[in-house]
Design a protein around this motif. Structure first.
Motif, PDB file in Angstrom:
ATOM      1  N   SER A 154     -35.502  17.888  23.914  1.00  0.00           N
ATOM      2  CA  SER A 154     -34.406  18.943  23.663  1.00  0.00           C
ATOM      3  C   SER A 154     -33.811  19.904  24.579  1.00  0.00           C
ATOM      4  N   GLY A 155     -34.534  20.398  25.390  1.00  0.00           N
ATOM      5  CA  GLY A 155     -34.427  21.293  26.271  1.00  0.00           C
ATOM      6  C   GLY A 155     -34.834  21.137  27.746  1.00  0.00           C
ATOM      7  N   GLY A 156     -35.563  19.990  28.049  1.00  0.00           N
ATOM      8  CA  GLY A 156     -36.116  20.012  29.467  1.00  0.00           C
ATOM      9  C   GLY A 156     -37.031  20.631  29.776  1.00  0.00           C
ATOM     10  N   LEU A 196     -38.592  28.099  12.380  1.00  0.00           N
ATOM     11  CA  LEU A 196     -39.997  27.349  12.888  1.00  0.00           C
ATOM     12  C   LEU A 196     -41.059  28.050  11.611  1.00  0.00           C
ATOM     13  N   ALA A 197     -40.941  29.108  11.140  1.00  0.00           N
ATOM     14  CA  ALA A 197     -42.014  29.495   9.896  1.00  0.00           C
ATOM     15  C   ALA A 197     -41.748  28.804   8.817  1.00  0.00           C
ATOM     16  N   LEU A 198     -40.282  28.448   8.519  1.00  0.00           N
ATOM     17  CA  LEU A 198     -40.027  27.674   7.247  1.00  0.00           C
ATOM     18  C   LEU A 198     -40.353  26.386   7.178  1.00  0.00           C
ATOM     19  N   LEU A 250     -39.734  16.629  15.895  1.00  0.00           N
ATOM     20  CA  LEU A 250     -38.714  17.523  15.380  1.00  0.00           C
ATOM     21  C   LEU A 250     -38.821  19.078  15.515  1.00  0.00           C
ATOM     22  N   TYR A 251     -40.225  19.545  15.113  1.00  0.00           N
ATOM     23  CA  TYR A 251     -40.806  20.705  15.315  1.00  0.00           C
ATOM     24  C   TYR A 251     -40.740  21.225  16.813  1.00  0.00           C
ATOM     25  N   GLY A 252     -40.938  20.314  17.680  1.00  0.00           N
ATOM     26  CA  GLY A 252     -40.915  20.653  19.212  1.00  0.00           C
ATOM     27  C   GLY A 252     -39.342  20.940  19.760  1.00  0.00           C
ATOM     28  N   GLY A 253     -38.574  20.036  19.108  1.00  0.00           N
ATOM     29  CA  GLY A 253     -37.241  20.105  19.306  1.00  0.00           C
ATOM     30  C   GLY A 253     -36.413  21.570  18.986  1.00  0.00           C
ATOM     31  N   LEU A 254     -37.017  21.810  17.625  1.00  0.00           N
ATOM     32  CA  LEU A 254     -36.365  22.830  17.237  1.00  0.00           C
ATOM     33  C   LEU A 254     -36.739  24.138  17.835  1.00  0.00           C
ATOM     34  N   ALA A 255     -37.762  24.062  18.528  1.00  0.00           N
ATOM     35  CA  ALA A 255     -38.517  25.443  19.364  1.00  0.00           C
ATOM     36  C   ALA A 255     -37.981  25.193  20.777  1.00  0.00           C
ATOM     37  N   GLY A 256     -37.411  24.086  21.071  1.00  0.00           N
ATOM     38  CA  GLY A 256     -36.913  23.973  22.466  1.00  0.00           C
ATOM     39  C   GLY A 256     -35.382  24.106  22.605  1.00  0.00           C
ATOM     40  N   GLY A 257     -34.935  24.455  21.410  1.00  0.00           N
ATOM     41  CA  GLY A 257     -33.595  24.812  21.528  1.00  0.00           C
ATOM     42  C   GLY A 257     -32.498  24.195  20.458  1.00  0.00           C
ATOM     43  N   GLY A 258     -32.938  23.172  19.805  1.00  0.00           N
ATOM     44  CA  GLY A 258     -32.181  22.225  18.775  1.00  0.00           C
ATOM     45  C   GLY A 258     -32.688  20.879  18.885  1.00  0.00           C
ATOM     46  N   ILE A 259     -32.584  20.279  17.650  1.00  0.00           N
ATOM     47  CA  ILE A 259     -33.005  19.031  17.319  1.00  0.00           C
ATOM     48  C   ILE A 259     -31.907  18.048  17.975  1.00  0.00           C
ATOM     49  N   SER A 260     -31.888  17.355  19.066  1.00  0.00           N
ATOM     50  CA  SER A 260     -31.221  16.486  19.782  1.00  0.00           C
ATOM     51  C   SER A 260     -31.217  14.921  19.113  1.00  0.00           C
ATOM     52  N   ALA A 261     -30.242  14.334  19.398  1.00  0.00           N
ATOM     53  CA  ALA A 261     -30.187  13.011  19.174  1.00  0.00           C
ATOM     54  C   ALA A 261     -31.497  12.073  19.588  1.00  0.00           C
ATOM     55  N   LEU A 262     -31.989  12.216  20.989  1.00  0.00           N
ATOM     56  CA  LEU A 262     -33.070  11.807  21.331  1.00  0.00           C
ATOM     57  C   LEU A 262     -34.357  12.104  20.584  1.00  0.00           C
TER      58      LEU A 262
END
Length: 286
Positions: A36-38, A114-116, A152-164
């Motif tokens: 998500s964020g590199g 992330l809490a929800l 998905l949780y990791g992507g959300l923490a990294g700045g947003g859920i990307s297509a990858l």
């Protein structure tokens, strides 16, 4: 005596929480943040906090499942801590509540989204253990959804859920869905004695294997799509073939020849190792 008692308790806690699975889940969370964020996002404290949340939720899921499954485990897995008398059932419940509480408190410190998300996955893990595990395919789909939620949780923490990240989550759902179906072929005797309806108890071991084989072939086809469509380069394909495609084909062929206990045990071992090997093609998606 005190030292040996402490070691015994620590070993029992490690066994009931399946800490290695929590570690794998934490790694896949960081993979989600990376996609998500590199690398910068993956190294951020927020991402490591998210990885810890996922590890705690996964540990909670195993403990609450063992708490609910005491009768089933008594038949098929009497070595597990609760039926073996290593951990009292009430103590396991308190441990599960402590793990869930720690996960939700830590998630709350990472922000409302992330809490929800953590609350929803914790509730879903609870529903799985109390209501969906003993169902045909629904429980398998639920567990696969929990696994797919990790990146998905990791992507959300990294700045947003990307297509990858979404692609990885979809592939993880398919892979774990097939894996969960195959697991029922190893547990069918105990599940049957406990009155659970699973894929293997409903359709027999051979029927469950056929469904697994179909799901495995679907996983292979979908895993190849990012390369076929030109979305991801040849390096992904070169890693995907030995790390995911060929092992899955090998398991499918093995089970086409035999469905005895030894073959199923070997097939499950290969599938477990694939959680490690699959990391390489996933990382090469970026």
């Amino acid at each position: 005596m005190v030292v040996s008692t402490m070691r015994y308790r620590v070993a029992s806690l490690a066994q009931i929480t399946r800490y290695t699975n929590s570690m794998y889940a934490a790694v896949y969370t960081l993979v989600g943040t990376y996609l998500s964020g590199g690398a910068t996002a993956a190294l951020a404290l927020r991402s490591w906090g998210a990885a810890a949340v996922v590890g705690l939720v996964v540990a909670y899921g195993f403990v609450i499942n063992d708490y609910v499954d005491i009768q089933v485990d008594g038949y098929s897995k009497p070595h597990r801590p609760i039926p073996a008398g290593k951990i009292a059932r009430e103590a396991a419940l308190w441990l599960a509540l402590a793990l869930a509480g720690a996960a939700l408190l830590l998630a709350a410190s990472l922000g409302p989204a992330l809490a929800l998300f953590a609350l929803c996955t914790t509730l879903l893990a609870t529903i799985y253990s109390f209501a969906l595990k003993g169902t045909v395919l629904w429980g398998n789909a639920c567990m696969a959804l929990l696994i797919a939620s990790i990146p998905l949780y990791g992507g959300l923490a990294g700045g947003g859920i990307s297509a990858l990240v979404g692609i990885v989550a979809g592939l993880m759902w398919l892979f774990d869905f097939s894996h969960e179906i195959l697991k029922t072929t190893a547990d069918w005797r105990g599940d049957g004695r406990a009155g659970l309806r699973t894929v293997a108890t409903a359709f027999g071991v051979r029927g469950a294997v056929r469904i697994f084989q179909a799901a495995g072939l679907l996983f292979i086809g979908v895993a190849l799509l990012p390369w076929i469509s030109g979305l991801i380069g040849a390096s992904y394909l070169l890693a995907l073939l030995p790390c995911a495609v060929l092992p899955t084909v090998a398991v499918i062929v093995m089970l086409a020849r035999s469905t005895d206990d030894a073959t199923i045990t070997l097939a499950l071992k290969i599938m477990r190792y694939m959680w490690i090997s699959n990391l390489l093609p996933i990382l090469l998606m970026s």
